[in-house]
Design a protein around this motif. Structure first.
Motif, PDB file in Angstrom:
ATOM      1  N   ARG A 129      33.955  25.308  35.934  1.00 24.31           N
ATOM      2  CA  ARG A 129      34.251  25.846  34.783  1.00 24.31           C
ATOM      3  C   ARG A 129      35.082  24.973  33.886  1.00 24.31           C
ATOM      4  O   ARG A 129      34.801  24.761  32.563  1.00 24.31           O
ATOM      5  N   LYS A 130      36.119  24.566  34.200  1.00 24.38           N
ATOM      6  CA  LYS A 130      37.069  23.691  33.506  1.00 24.38           C
ATOM      7  C   LYS A 130      36.394  22.347  33.054  1.00 24.38           C
ATOM      8  O   LYS A 130      36.601  22.071  31.953  1.00 24.38           O
ATOM      9  N   ARG A 131      35.512  21.678  33.880  1.00 28.00           N
ATOM     10  CA  ARG A 131      35.001  20.470  33.615  1.00 28.00           C
ATOM     11  C   ARG A 131      33.973  20.922  32.353  1.00 28.00           C
ATOM     12  O   ARG A 131      33.778  20.076  31.231  1.00 28.00           O
ATOM     13  N   LYS A 132      33.254  21.894  32.413  1.00 26.60           N
ATOM     14  CA  LYS A 132      32.268  22.432  31.282  1.00 26.60           C
ATOM     15  C   LYS A 132      32.905  22.550  30.105  1.00 26.60           C
ATOM     16  O   LYS A 132      32.462  22.081  29.118  1.00 26.60           O
ATOM     17  N   LEU A 133      34.158  23.063  30.299  1.00 25.59           N
ATOM     18  CA  LEU A 133      34.882  23.398  28.930  1.00 25.59           C
ATOM     19  C   LEU A 133      35.456  22.313  28.237  1.00 25.59           C
ATOM     20  O   LEU A 133      35.422  21.786  26.913  1.00 25.59           O
ATOM     21  N   GLU A 134      35.797  21.065  29.170  1.00 30.47           N
ATOM     22  CA  GLU A 134      36.355  19.866  28.621  1.00 30.47           C
ATOM     23  C   GLU A 134      35.275  19.162  28.079  1.00 30.47           C
ATOM     24  O   GLU A 134      35.524  18.448  26.965  1.00 30.47           O
ATOM     25  N   ILE A 135      33.989  19.122  28.883  1.00 31.55           N
ATOM     26  CA  ILE A 135      32.901  18.528  28.198  1.00 31.55           C
ATOM     27  C   ILE A 135      32.524  19.006  26.762  1.00 31.55           C
ATOM     28  O   ILE A 135      32.267  18.612  25.766  1.00 31.55           O
ATOM     29  N   GLU A 136      32.330  20.537  26.647  1.00 29.88           N
ATOM     30  CA  GLU A 136      32.329  21.233  25.474  1.00 29.88           C
ATOM     31  C   GLU A 136      33.289  20.956  24.397  1.00 29.88           C
ATOM     32  O   GLU A 136      32.853  20.691  23.148  1.00 29.88           O
ATOM     33  N   LYS A 137      34.329  20.659  24.877  1.00 25.15           N
ATOM     34  CA  LYS A 137      35.766  20.458  24.072  1.00 25.15           C
ATOM     35  C   LYS A 137      35.335  19.092  23.392  1.00 25.15           C
ATOM     36  O   LYS A 137      35.485  18.585  22.048  1.00 25.15           O
ATOM     37  N   LYS A 138      35.057  17.740  24.179  1.00 23.74           N
ATOM     38  CA  LYS A 138      34.845  16.609  23.745  1.00 23.74           C
ATOM     39  C   LYS A 138      33.446  16.563  22.812  1.00 23.74           C
ATOM     40  O   LYS A 138      33.542  15.992  21.863  1.00 23.74           O
ATOM     41  N   ILE A 139      32.114  17.484  23.171  1.00 25.78           N
ATOM     42  CA  ILE A 139      31.369  17.419  22.176  1.00 25.78           C
ATOM     43  C   ILE A 139      31.575  17.976  20.760  1.00 25.78           C
ATOM     44  O   ILE A 139      31.242  17.551  19.822  1.00 25.78           O
ATOM     45  N   ALA A 140      32.360  19.068  20.875  1.00 27.09           N
ATOM     46  CA  ALA A 140      32.656  19.490  19.582  1.00 27.09           C
ATOM     47  C   ALA A 140      33.797  18.759  18.759  1.00 27.09           C
ATOM     48  O   ALA A 140      33.511  18.477  17.647  1.00 27.09           O
ATOM     49  N   GLU A 141      34.540  17.795  19.371  1.00 30.38           N
ATOM     50  CA  GLU A 141      35.627  16.876  18.926  1.00 30.38           C
ATOM     51  C   GLU A 141      34.551  15.731  18.175  1.00 30.38           C
ATOM     52  O   GLU A 141      35.054  15.362  17.345  1.00 30.38           O
ATOM     53  N   THR A 142      33.638  15.226  18.984  1.00 31.74           N
ATOM     54  CA  THR A 142      32.841  14.392  18.661  1.00 31.74           C
ATOM     55  C   THR A 142      32.072  14.981  17.322  1.00 31.74           C
ATOM     56  O   THR A 142      31.878  14.088  16.320  1.00 31.74           O
ATOM     57  N   LYS A 143      31.436  15.942  17.272  1.00 24.06           N
ATOM     58  CA  LYS A 143      30.580  16.483  16.092  1.00 24.06           C
ATOM     59  C   LYS A 143      31.571  16.472  14.997  1.00 24.06           C
ATOM     60  O   LYS A 143      31.082  16.392  13.744  1.00 24.06           O
ATOM     61  N   SER A 144      32.795  17.270  15.124  1.00 20.21           N
ATOM     62  CA  SER A 144      33.720  17.073  13.869  1.00 20.21           C
ATOM     63  C   SER A 144      34.060  15.548  13.188  1.00 20.21           C
ATOM     64  O   SER A 144      34.303  15.640  12.098  1.00 20.21           O
ATOM     65  N   LEU A 145      34.318  14.871  14.375  1.00 21.77           N
ATOM     66  CA  LEU A 145      34.662  13.575  13.985  1.00 21.77           C
ATOM     67  C   LEU A 145      33.536  12.834  13.174  1.00 21.77           C
ATOM     68  O   LEU A 145      33.699  12.239  12.201  1.00 21.77           O
ATOM     69  N   GLU A 146      32.260  13.059  13.521  1.00 18.45           N
ATOM     70  CA  GLU A 146      31.165  12.535  13.149  1.00 18.45           C
ATOM     71  C   GLU A 146      30.950  13.032  11.542  1.00 18.45           C
ATOM     72  O   GLU A 146      30.479  12.617  10.701  1.00 18.45           O
ATOM     73  N   ALA A 147      31.300  14.587  11.261  1.00 21.70           N
ATOM     74  CA  ALA A 147      31.183  15.223  10.141  1.00 21.70           C
ATOM     75  C   ALA A 147      32.133  14.738   9.260  1.00 21.70           C
ATOM     76  O   ALA A 147      31.754  14.382   7.913  1.00 21.70           O
ATOM     77  N   GLU A 148      33.268  14.366   9.528  1.00 22.22           N
ATOM     78  CA  GLU A 148      34.354  14.014   8.657  1.00 22.22           C
ATOM     79  C   GLU A 148      34.005  12.350   8.278  1.00 22.22           C
ATOM     80  O   GLU A 148      34.409  11.924   7.139  1.00 22.22           O
ATOM     81  N   LEU A 149      33.540  11.502   9.327  1.00 22.20           N
ATOM     82  CA  LEU A 149      33.281  10.492   9.135  1.00 22.20           C
ATOM     83  C   LEU A 149      32.151  10.188   8.128  1.00 22.20           C
ATOM     84  O   LEU A 149      32.179   9.294   7.102  1.00 22.20           O
ATOM     85  N   ALA A 150      31.212  10.923   8.136  1.00 24.98           N
ATOM     86  CA  ALA A 150      29.953  11.348   7.147  1.00 24.98           C
ATOM     87  C   ALA A 150      30.768  11.541   5.823  1.00 24.98           C
ATOM     88  O   ALA A 150      30.031  10.634   4.715  1.00 24.98           O
ATOM     89  N   GLN A 151      31.461  12.264   5.729  1.00 23.22           N
ATOM     90  CA  GLN A 151      32.258  12.529   4.353  1.00 23.22           C
ATOM     91  C   GLN A 151      32.670  11.235   3.793  1.00 23.22           C
ATOM     92  O   GLN A 151      32.845  10.980   2.437  1.00 23.22           O
ATOM     93  N   LEU A 152      33.474  10.771   4.754  1.00 18.38           N
ATOM     94  CA  LEU A 152      34.392   9.561   4.401  1.00 18.38           C
ATOM     95  C   LEU A 152      33.289   8.309   4.018  1.00 18.38           C
ATOM     96  O   LEU A 152      33.512   7.353   3.055  1.00 18.38           O
ATOM     97  N   ARG A 153      32.101   8.129   4.637  1.00 16.09           N
ATOM     98  CA  ARG A 153      31.153   7.003   4.482  1.00 16.09           C
ATOM     99  C   ARG A 153      30.665   7.241   3.096  1.00 16.09           C
ATOM    100  O   ARG A 153      30.480   6.222   2.430  1.00 16.09           O
ATOM    101  N   LYS A 154      30.428   8.592   2.619  1.00 17.59           N
ATOM    102  CA  LYS A 154      29.634   8.861   1.631  1.00 17.59           C
ATOM    103  C   LYS A 154      30.874   8.469   0.261  1.00 17.59           C
ATOM    104  O   LYS A 154      30.585   7.845  -0.705  1.00 17.59           O
ATOM    105  N   LYS A 155      32.298   8.826   0.559  1.00 20.37           N
ATOM    106  CA  LYS A 155      33.146   8.488  -0.316  1.00 20.37           C
ATOM    107  C   LYS A 155      33.342   7.048  -0.588  1.00 20.37           C
ATOM    108  O   LYS A 155      33.622   6.356  -1.565  1.00 20.37           O
TER     109      LYS A 155
END
Length: 302
Positions: A129-155
Motif C-alpha cells: 500500500r505504501k509503495r502504491k501511494l508513493e507511485i501515485e504521489k510521483k505520478i501526481a507530482e509529474t503531472k503537476s510539473l508537466e502542467a506548470e512546465l506547459a504554462q512556462l513553455r507558452k510564456k
C-alpha cells in the motif's frame, strides 16, 4: 492472500486477550493504550473498566471479535501494537521480583507466534500500500510539473515574439525566476551589489550561483570576462550561470574562464519542452566543465 477473506483464529484472539491483560499493571495505562490504538473509539466507552483488568479486556476483545466486520482492522492494530513490545520497563516499578515482566514477555511471544502468518501478510500488504501511494504521489507530482512546465513553455514562446529587446530582457529574467522556482532551486531576482547589476542568483546542490541572462545578440569575450569578475570577486565560494539565448561569438571563451558555465537557447528550449530537467542539465554541464574544461556545451552536444 487477501486479509479481508482471512479470519483471525480463535487462538490468536485468545492470545491477544491474555497479552493485553498482563501488558500493563495500571488500568489507566491499559485504557490509554487501547484508545491510542483503536480507530473505532466508541466501543471503549461501552466497557466497564471498573472490573478487574482481565474481565474488562475479555469484554472488549469478545465484543470486537464477534463483529469482525466492524472491528477486524482494530483487532489487527491491537495485535501489531502488542507484539511490537520486546522490553517492559513500564512494569519495573510494580515488579520487584521480575515475575510480571516474565509473564508479559511470555504472553506477547505466544501472541507473536500464533499471529505470525497473519501479521506477515498484513505487513506485506501495508508495504504494498505504501509503495502504491508513493507511485501515485510521483505520478501526481509529474503531472503537476508537466502542467506548470506547459504554462512556462507558452510564456517563453510569447516572450520570444516580443520585438522590444529591453522589455524582452526583463521578461526573460522573470521567466527564469519562475523556472528556477519550479525546480526548487531557491532563486533570487535581480539586485545591485556595490554598483554591479546581478540578474539573479540560485542555489544548486549546496553551491551558490550568480545568474546573468542575455537575449540580445551573441555574448562576446568582454561580456564573459565581466561576468566572471562578478562571480570571482565574491567572498563566498560561488559559481556563475550565463544564459545567452543567442549563443556566443566564436572567440568569446578564454582559457581562464573557469568559474562559470553557459546555457543557450537550445538548452532552455530543451528544458521547457520537457526533454531534460533543469537540475539534470545543470549537473551534466558542471560535470562536463569539470572533466573537460569546456564551459559551453549545449544540450545536443552533451
Amino acid at each position: 492472500m487477501d486479509l479481508k477473506t482471512k479470519k483471525l483464529s480463535p487462538q490468536a484472539i485468545y492470545a491477544l486477550q491474555e497479552a493485553l491483560s498482563v501488558l500493563f499493571w495500571k488500568k489507566e495505562e491499559l485504557q490509554d493504550f487501547v484508545k491510542l490504538t483503536l480507530n473505532n473509539h466508541p466501543i471503549i466507552g461501552t466497557i466497564n473498566w471498573n472490573n478487574k483488568k482481565r474481565i474488562s479486556v475479555k469484554e472488549l476483545i469478545g465484543r470486537m471479535s464477534q463483529r469482525q466486520d466492524i472491528f477486524k482492522d482494530d483487532l489487527v492494530n491491537l495485535i501489531l501494537a502488542v507484539v511490537d513490545y520486546t522490553e517492559f520497563p513500564h512494569l519495573e516499578f510494580w515488579d520487584p521480583d521480575g515475575s510480571l515482566r516474565v509473564k508479559a514477555k511470555k504472553e506477547v511471544e505466544n501472541l507473536r507466534n500464533l499471529s505470525k502468518g497473519y501479521l506477515q501478510i498484513s505487513r506485506e500488504q501495508e508495504e504494498a500500500r505504501k509503495r502504491k501511494l508513493e507511485i501515485e504521489k510521483k505520478i501526481a507530482e509529474t503531472k503537476s510539473l508537466e502542467a506548470e512546465l506547459a504554462q512556462l513553455r507558452k510564456k517563453f514562446h510569447e516572450i520570444a515574439l516580443n520585438k522590444n529587446l529591453q522589455q524582452r530582457g526583463y521578461q526573460l529574467e522573470k521567466f527564469l525566476i519562475e523556472l528556477f522556482m519550479l525546480y526548487e532551486l531557491n532563486p533570487k531576482g535581480s539586485f545591485k551589489n556595490y554598483g554591479e547589476q546581478i540578474d539573479g542568483a540560485f542555489t544548486f546542490e549546496g553551491t551558490d550561483y550568480l545568474l546573468e541572462a542575455k537575449w540580445k545578440d551573441q555574448v562576446n569575450r568582454s561580456d564573459l570576462a565581466t561576468f566572471c569578475y562578478k562571480v570571482e570577486s565574491k567572498l563566498r565560494v560561488a559559481m556563475g550561470l550565463m544564459i545567452t539565448m543567442d549563443g556566443l561569438t566564436p572567440e568569446a571563451i578564454a582559457p581562464d574562464f573557469k568559474s562559470i558555465i553557459i546555457m543557450d537557447g537550445i538548452d532552455v528550449n530543451a528544458i521547457v519542452d520537457g526533454r531534460v530537467t533543469l537540475p539534470d542539465l545543470l549537473y551534466r554541464k558542471r560535470r562536463k566543465a569539470n572533466e573537460s574544461g569546456k564551459i559551453y556545451v549545449n544540450f545536443h552536444e552533451l
